[in-house]
Design a protein around this motif. Structure first.
Motif, PDB file in Angstrom:
ATOM      1  N   ARG A  24      12.175  -1.757  16.038  1.00 61.13           N
ATOM      2  CA  ARG A  24      12.279  -2.255  14.656  1.00 61.13           C
ATOM      3  C   ARG A  24      11.462  -3.537  14.459  1.00 61.13           C
ATOM      4  O   ARG A  24      10.800  -3.710  13.434  1.00 61.13           O
ATOM      5  N   THR A  79       3.256   5.593  15.470  1.00 59.37           N
ATOM      6  CA  THR A  79       4.689   5.306  15.342  1.00 59.37           C
ATOM      7  C   THR A  79       5.191   4.657  16.620  1.00 59.37           C
ATOM      8  O   THR A  79       4.730   4.975  17.709  1.00 59.37           O
ATOM      9  N   ASN A  93       0.894   6.775  19.681  1.00 61.03           N
ATOM     10  CA  ASN A  93       2.244   6.246  19.502  1.00 61.03           C
ATOM     11  C   ASN A  93       2.563   5.331  20.667  1.00 61.03           C
ATOM     12  O   ASN A  93       1.926   5.399  21.717  1.00 61.03           O
ATOM     13  N   VAL A  96      10.818   5.191  14.780  1.00 67.96           N
ATOM     14  CA  VAL A  96      11.849   6.231  14.838  1.00 67.96           C
ATOM     15  C   VAL A  96      12.611   6.086  16.143  1.00 67.96           C
ATOM     16  O   VAL A  96      12.090   5.581  17.132  1.00 67.96           O
ATOM     17  N   ALA A 135       7.754  -2.598  14.459  1.00 68.13           N
ATOM     18  CA  ALA A 135       7.428  -1.920  13.199  1.00 68.13           C
ATOM     19  C   ALA A 135       7.309  -2.921  12.051  1.00 68.13           C
ATOM     20  O   ALA A 135       6.373  -2.854  11.245  1.00 68.13           O
ATOM     21  N   LYS A 136       8.235  -3.848  12.000  1.00 68.20           N
ATOM     22  CA  LYS A 136       8.225  -4.843  10.919  1.00 68.20           C
ATOM     23  C   LYS A 136       6.957  -5.690  10.966  1.00 68.20           C
ATOM     24  O   LYS A 136       6.329  -5.950   9.940  1.00 68.20           O
ATOM     25  N   MET A 146       3.771  -0.352  11.399  1.00 69.68           N
ATOM     26  CA  MET A 146       3.939   1.007  11.923  1.00 69.68           C
ATOM     27  C   MET A 146       5.294   1.551  11.483  1.00 69.68           C
ATOM     28  O   MET A 146       6.197   0.793  11.132  1.00 69.68           O
ATOM     29  N   MET A 147       5.438   2.836  11.558  1.00 70.48           N
ATOM     30  CA  MET A 147       6.737   3.462  11.366  1.00 70.48           C
ATOM     31  C   MET A 147       7.497   3.331  12.686  1.00 70.48           C
ATOM     32  O   MET A 147       6.894   3.266  13.748  1.00 70.48           O
TER      33      MET A 147
END
Length: 176
Positions: free
Chosen positions: A21, A76, A5, A32, A24-25, A29-30
């Motif tokens: 964000r 993540t 991570n 959180v 991730a975009k 990846m996720m």
């Protein structure tokens, strides 16, 4: 054992959530956010947790989230609250990236936001500028010490910041 991570730490308002964000975009990846996880767990906003139960209770919730992340989450990007760097097992959660900027830059980033009132309300420890600055000063060296990587974010565009993150050794092909 360090998980696969990326954990973003830094002072409140520096842009950890926004950065997570964006990464991730672009990477798939996720993402959180530890504060969002705490709000989901308690079904209360962070400011209400502070008002009703206090900071010590909130820090215990952060540790609960950290323990879960360290055992259950992979691949993540994790954005954290400003005090999350203090949790035990932080290094087990993943590669720790400190997003660093000056207090004035962070304060102005929030103050100049179109939704500044809500942004400040979301950060109960930012109520008084003088106390927030003292908190910032007290945490600077601890952020440095906790980090595997330090990225200066001040005056960088989102694109420049993403380029720097994606060039990191810790952001290998398994994150893409």
């Amino acid at each position: 054992m360090k998980r696969n991570n990326i954990v973003l730490i830094g002072f409140m308002g520096v842009g950890k959530g926004t950065t997570a964000r964006l990464v991730a975009k672009k990477s798939g990846m996720m993402a959180v956010d530890t504060d969002d996880l705490i709000e989901s767990l308690t079904k209360k906003p962070i400011r209400k947790i502070f008002e009703k139960r206090g900071e010590a209770y909130f820090r215990a919730l952060e540790q609960r989230v950290a323990d879960w992340l360290a055992t259950s989450v992979e691949n993540t990007i994790i954005s954290t609250g400003g005090g999350f760097y203090k949790v035990e097992r932080l290094g087990e959660i993943g590669t720790i990236i400190y997003l660093r900027a000056s207090f004035e830059w962070i304060y102005n980033r929030i103050a100049l936001h179109p939704n500044a009132k809500a942004k400040f309300a979301k950060r109960p420890l930012f109520k008084e500028k003088k106390r927030a600055r003292e908190l910032y000063e007290s945490r600077k060296t601890a952020y440095d010490a906790a980090a595997d990587v330090i990225i200066d974010v001040e005056n960088k565009s989102n694109e420049e910041l993403l380029e720097e993150i994606f060039r990191l050794e810790c952001f290998s092909l398994k994150h893409r």
